[in-house]
Design a protein around this motif. Sequence first.
Motif, PDB file in Angstrom:
ATOM      1  N   TRP A 129       0.831  -1.208   0.000  1.00  0.00           N
ATOM      2  CA  TRP A 129       0.000   0.000   0.000  1.00  0.00           C
ATOM      3  C   TRP A 129       0.861   1.252   0.000  1.00  0.00           C
ATOM      4  CZ3 TRP A 129      -3.947  -1.817   4.275  1.00  0.00           C
ATOM      5  CH2 TRP A 129      -4.815  -2.744   3.695  1.00  0.00           C
ATOM      6  N   HIS A 130       1.974   1.229   0.727  1.00  0.00           N
ATOM      7  CA  HIS A 130       2.884   2.375   0.723  1.00  0.00           C
ATOM      8  C   HIS A 130       3.453   2.609  -0.679  1.00  0.00           C
ATOM      9  CE1 HIS A 130       3.948   2.687   5.296  1.00  0.00           C
ATOM     10  NE2 HIS A 130       2.658   2.795   5.049  1.00  0.00           N
ATOM     11  N   THR A 131       3.846   1.536  -1.338  1.00  0.00           N
ATOM     12  CA  THR A 131       4.383   1.661  -2.697  1.00  0.00           C
ATOM     13  C   THR A 131       3.344   2.275  -3.627  1.00  0.00           C
ATOM     14  OG1 THR A 131       5.843  -0.242  -2.379  1.00  0.00           O
ATOM     15  CG2 THR A 131       5.335   0.379  -4.653  1.00  0.00           C
ATOM     16  N   GLU A 132       2.105   1.831  -3.500  1.00  0.00           N
ATOM     17  CA  GLU A 132       1.029   2.362  -4.348  1.00  0.00           C
ATOM     18  C   GLU A 132       0.761   3.826  -4.026  1.00  0.00           C
ATOM     19  OE1 GLU A 132      -1.805   2.362  -7.337  1.00  0.00           O
ATOM     20  OE2 GLU A 132      -0.252   0.880  -6.836  1.00  0.00           O
ATOM     21  N   TRP A 133       0.780   4.175  -2.736  1.00  0.00           N
ATOM     22  CA  TRP A 133       0.531   5.572  -2.338  1.00  0.00           C
ATOM     23  C   TRP A 133       1.577   6.493  -2.940  1.00  0.00           C
ATOM     24  CZ3 TRP A 133       2.865   9.668   0.041  1.00  0.00           C
ATOM     25  CH2 TRP A 133       2.035  10.701   0.484  1.00  0.00           C
ATOM     26  N   TRP A 134       2.855   6.079  -2.876  1.00  0.00           N
ATOM     27  CA  TRP A 134       3.918   6.908  -3.433  1.00  0.00           C
ATOM     28  C   TRP A 134       3.815   7.002  -4.956  1.00  0.00           C
ATOM     29  CZ3 TRP A 134       7.206  10.243  -1.254  1.00  0.00           C
ATOM     30  CH2 TRP A 134       7.312  10.224   0.143  1.00  0.00           C
ATOM     31  N   ALA A 135       3.336   5.940  -5.590  1.00  0.00           N
ATOM     32  CA  ALA A 135       3.147   5.985  -7.040  1.00  0.00           C
ATOM     33  C   ALA A 135       2.069   7.002  -7.402  1.00  0.00           C
ATOM     34  CB  ALA A 135       2.776   4.601  -7.566  1.00  0.00           C
ATOM     35  N   VAL A 136       0.982   7.023  -6.626  1.00  0.00           N
ATOM     36  CA  VAL A 136      -0.091   8.001  -6.865  1.00  0.00           C
ATOM     37  C   VAL A 136       0.416   9.407  -6.580  1.00  0.00           C
ATOM     38  CG1 VAL A 136      -2.359   8.779  -6.070  1.00  0.00           C
ATOM     39  CG2 VAL A 136      -1.932   6.348  -6.404  1.00  0.00           C
ATOM     40  N   ARG A 137       1.183   9.551  -5.503  1.00  0.00           N
ATOM     41  CA  ARG A 137       1.731  10.858  -5.138  1.00  0.00           C
ATOM     42  C   ARG A 137       2.617  11.401  -6.259  1.00  0.00           C
ATOM     43  NH1 ARG A 137       6.448  13.894  -4.823  1.00  0.00           N
ATOM     44  NH2 ARG A 137       6.438  15.300  -3.025  1.00  0.00           N
ATOM     45  N   ASN A 138       3.488  10.560  -6.804  1.00  0.00           N
ATOM     46  CA  ASN A 138       4.406  11.016  -7.846  1.00  0.00           C
ATOM     47  C   ASN A 138       3.701  11.229  -9.179  1.00  0.00           C
ATOM     48  OD1 ASN A 138       6.718  11.224  -6.275  1.00  0.00           O
ATOM     49  ND2 ASN A 138       7.219   9.047  -6.508  1.00  0.00           N
ATOM     50  N   ASP A 139       2.642  10.474  -9.444  1.00  0.00           N
ATOM     51  CA  ASP A 139       1.846  10.717 -10.647  1.00  0.00           C
ATOM     52  C   ASP A 139       1.201  12.097 -10.575  1.00  0.00           C
ATOM     53  OD1 ASP A 139       0.398   9.694 -13.140  1.00  0.00           O
ATOM     54  OD2 ASP A 139      -1.288  10.193 -11.838  1.00  0.00           O
ATOM     55  N   LEU A 140       0.694  12.448  -9.383  1.00  0.00           N
ATOM     56  CA  LEU A 140       0.108  13.777  -9.197  1.00  0.00           C
ATOM     57  C   LEU A 140       1.171  14.860  -9.360  1.00  0.00           C
ATOM     58  CD1 LEU A 140      -2.397  15.449  -8.414  1.00  0.00           C
ATOM     59  CD2 LEU A 140      -1.737  15.158  -6.019  1.00  0.00           C
ATOM     60  N   VAL A 148       9.348  14.187  -8.923  1.00  0.00           N
ATOM     61  CA  VAL A 148       8.955  13.026  -8.125  1.00  0.00           C
ATOM     62  C   VAL A 148       9.877  12.938  -6.915  1.00  0.00           C
ATOM     63  CG1 VAL A 148       8.064  11.797 -10.124  1.00  0.00           C
ATOM     64  CG2 VAL A 148      10.444  11.468  -9.419  1.00  0.00           C
ATOM     65  N   ALA A 149       9.469  12.166  -5.923  1.00  0.00           N
ATOM     66  CA  ALA A 149      10.246  12.028  -4.689  1.00  0.00           C
ATOM     67  C   ALA A 149      10.375  10.566  -4.322  1.00  0.00           C
ATOM     68  CB  ALA A 149       9.576  12.793  -3.547  1.00  0.00           C
ATOM     69  N   GLN A 150      11.499  10.229  -3.711  1.00  0.00           N
ATOM     70  CA  GLN A 150      11.677   8.885  -3.211  1.00  0.00           C
ATOM     71  C   GLN A 150      10.883   8.683  -1.931  1.00  0.00           C
ATOM     72  OE1 GLN A 150      16.164   8.931  -3.258  1.00  0.00           O
ATOM     73  NE2 GLN A 150      15.843   6.891  -4.128  1.00  0.00           N
ATOM     74  N   GLN A 151      10.544   7.441  -1.644  1.00  0.00           N
ATOM     75  CA  GLN A 151       9.808   7.133  -0.427  1.00  0.00           C
ATOM     76  C   GLN A 151      10.633   7.552   0.785  1.00  0.00           C
ATOM     77  OE1 GLN A 151       8.181   3.243  -0.416  1.00  0.00           O
ATOM     78  NE2 GLN A 151       7.718   3.215   1.764  1.00  0.00           N
ATOM     79  N   PRO A 167      18.282   9.684   7.649  1.00  0.00           N
ATOM     80  CA  PRO A 167      16.864   9.935   7.404  1.00  0.00           C
ATOM     81  C   PRO A 167      16.627  10.580   6.050  1.00  0.00           C
ATOM     82  CG  PRO A 167      17.748  11.573   8.909  1.00  0.00           C
ATOM     83  CD  PRO A 167      18.829  10.555   8.708  1.00  0.00           C
ATOM     84  N   ARG A 168      15.531  10.214   5.414  1.00  0.00           N
ATOM     85  CA  ARG A 168      15.096  10.860   4.181  1.00  0.00           C
ATOM     86  C   ARG A 168      13.730  11.470   4.463  1.00  0.00           C
ATOM     87  NH1 ARG A 168      14.305   6.727   0.202  1.00  0.00           N
ATOM     88  NH2 ARG A 168      16.555   6.670  -0.043  1.00  0.00           N
ATOM     89  N   PRO A 169      13.654  12.790   4.676  1.00  0.00           N
ATOM     90  CA  PRO A 169      12.400  13.409   5.099  1.00  0.00           C
ATOM     91  C   PRO A 169      11.343  13.412   4.009  1.00  0.00           C
ATOM     92  CG  PRO A 169      14.039  15.088   4.650  1.00  0.00           C
ATOM     93  CD  PRO A 169      14.745  13.775   4.533  1.00  0.00           C
ATOM     94  N   PHE A 170      10.114  13.568   4.446  1.00  0.00           N
ATOM     95  CA  PHE A 170       8.994  13.654   3.513  1.00  0.00           C
ATOM     96  C   PHE A 170       9.022  15.010   2.807  1.00  0.00           C
ATOM     97  CE2 PHE A 170       4.573  15.002   2.710  1.00  0.00           C
ATOM     98  CZ  PHE A 170       4.211  14.032   1.787  1.00  0.00           C
ATOM     99  N   VAL A 171       8.848  14.990   1.500  1.00  0.00           N
ATOM    100  CA  VAL A 171       8.832  16.220   0.703  1.00  0.00           C
ATOM    101  C   VAL A 171       7.388  16.547   0.367  1.00  0.00           C
ATOM    102  CG1 VAL A 171       9.600  17.346  -1.407  1.00  0.00           C
ATOM    103  CG2 VAL A 171      11.097  15.708  -0.244  1.00  0.00           C
ATOM    104  N   GLN A 172       6.924  17.676   0.870  1.00  0.00           N
ATOM    105  CA  GLN A 172       5.547  18.076   0.605  1.00  0.00           C
ATOM    106  C   GLN A 172       5.371  18.412  -0.872  1.00  0.00           C
ATOM    107  OE1 GLN A 172       4.173  21.369   2.898  1.00  0.00           O
ATOM    108  NE2 GLN A 172       2.034  21.084   2.374  1.00  0.00           N
ATOM    109  N   LEU A 173       4.254  18.033  -1.416  1.00  0.00           N
ATOM    110  CA  LEU A 173       3.985  18.264  -2.835  1.00  0.00           C
ATOM    111  C   LEU A 173       3.700  19.749  -3.061  1.00  0.00           C
ATOM    112  CD1 LEU A 173       3.887  16.370  -5.247  1.00  0.00           C
ATOM    113  CD2 LEU A 173       1.425  16.215  -4.977  1.00  0.00           C
ATOM    114  N   PRO A 174       4.524  20.437  -3.851  1.00  0.00           N
ATOM    115  CA  PRO A 174       4.365  21.890  -4.031  1.00  0.00           C
ATOM    116  C   PRO A 174       3.325  22.230  -5.094  1.00  0.00           C
ATOM    117  CG  PRO A 174       6.295  21.156  -5.212  1.00  0.00           C
ATOM    118  CD  PRO A 174       5.705  19.926  -4.550  1.00  0.00           C
TER     119      PRO A 174
END
Length: 210
Positions: A129-140, A148-151, A167-174
């Motif tokens: 589910w995490h992999t799918e969420w990041w795929a949707v996030r990067n498609d957007l 795009v951003a790495q998980q 650590p690899r912090p979360f990058v907010q979608l601009p």
Amino acid sequence: LDHAMGHLVQGGFILLAPSRAVYAKLVSILRRGRYRPKNGWEKSGVGAGYGGITVQGVLAYYYMRVAPPNASEVVDPCSYNAMHDKVDRNQAHYNCSRVPQWEVHSVHFTSCPKPWSCRRSQKPKCRAWHTEWWAVRNDLALRHGASVAQQCCRRCATGGSSPRFAPRPFVQLPIPLPDGRPITLHHDGQPIPVAQQRQRQTRALNEPRF
């Protein structure tokens, strides 16, 4: 409605057909305020649990005790508002471990860590589910011209002959708002500056977890 667990509805996924009559009845129930943690709404036993005083309890009470029997429908919790692959002890006929990924239509990240919390899970379904969420996030992101951003993760292997972890912090979608202003996180109604957002994310990633 999602499935009722212990006379509660799961507030993470609810579909409602607008109705002024139903709305008026719900408002009337809330205004009477006859709720007790031990016996729920109107001493019915419905809504006696976590979130019972809120939508999770009052909707359960209305549709289980007030509305006609055919006024609501239970959806499959393995496909809608899915949380994990365990069998609910109150809903033994739902075995979510047997539901394939493509039959899951919406996910509620509770038992599985939220993808933006940067916490990795060892559960195969959560990782999928995490992999799918990041795929949707990067498609957007691509649709809006963003990179795009790495998980994100709290301890990411940096690679090399002597791997290190950082650590690899979360990058907010601009993605900007319709008026051109950037979307920012909010706290108490006030926008949080981007620099402060990054400081908070870095601090959270470096906090010890026990």
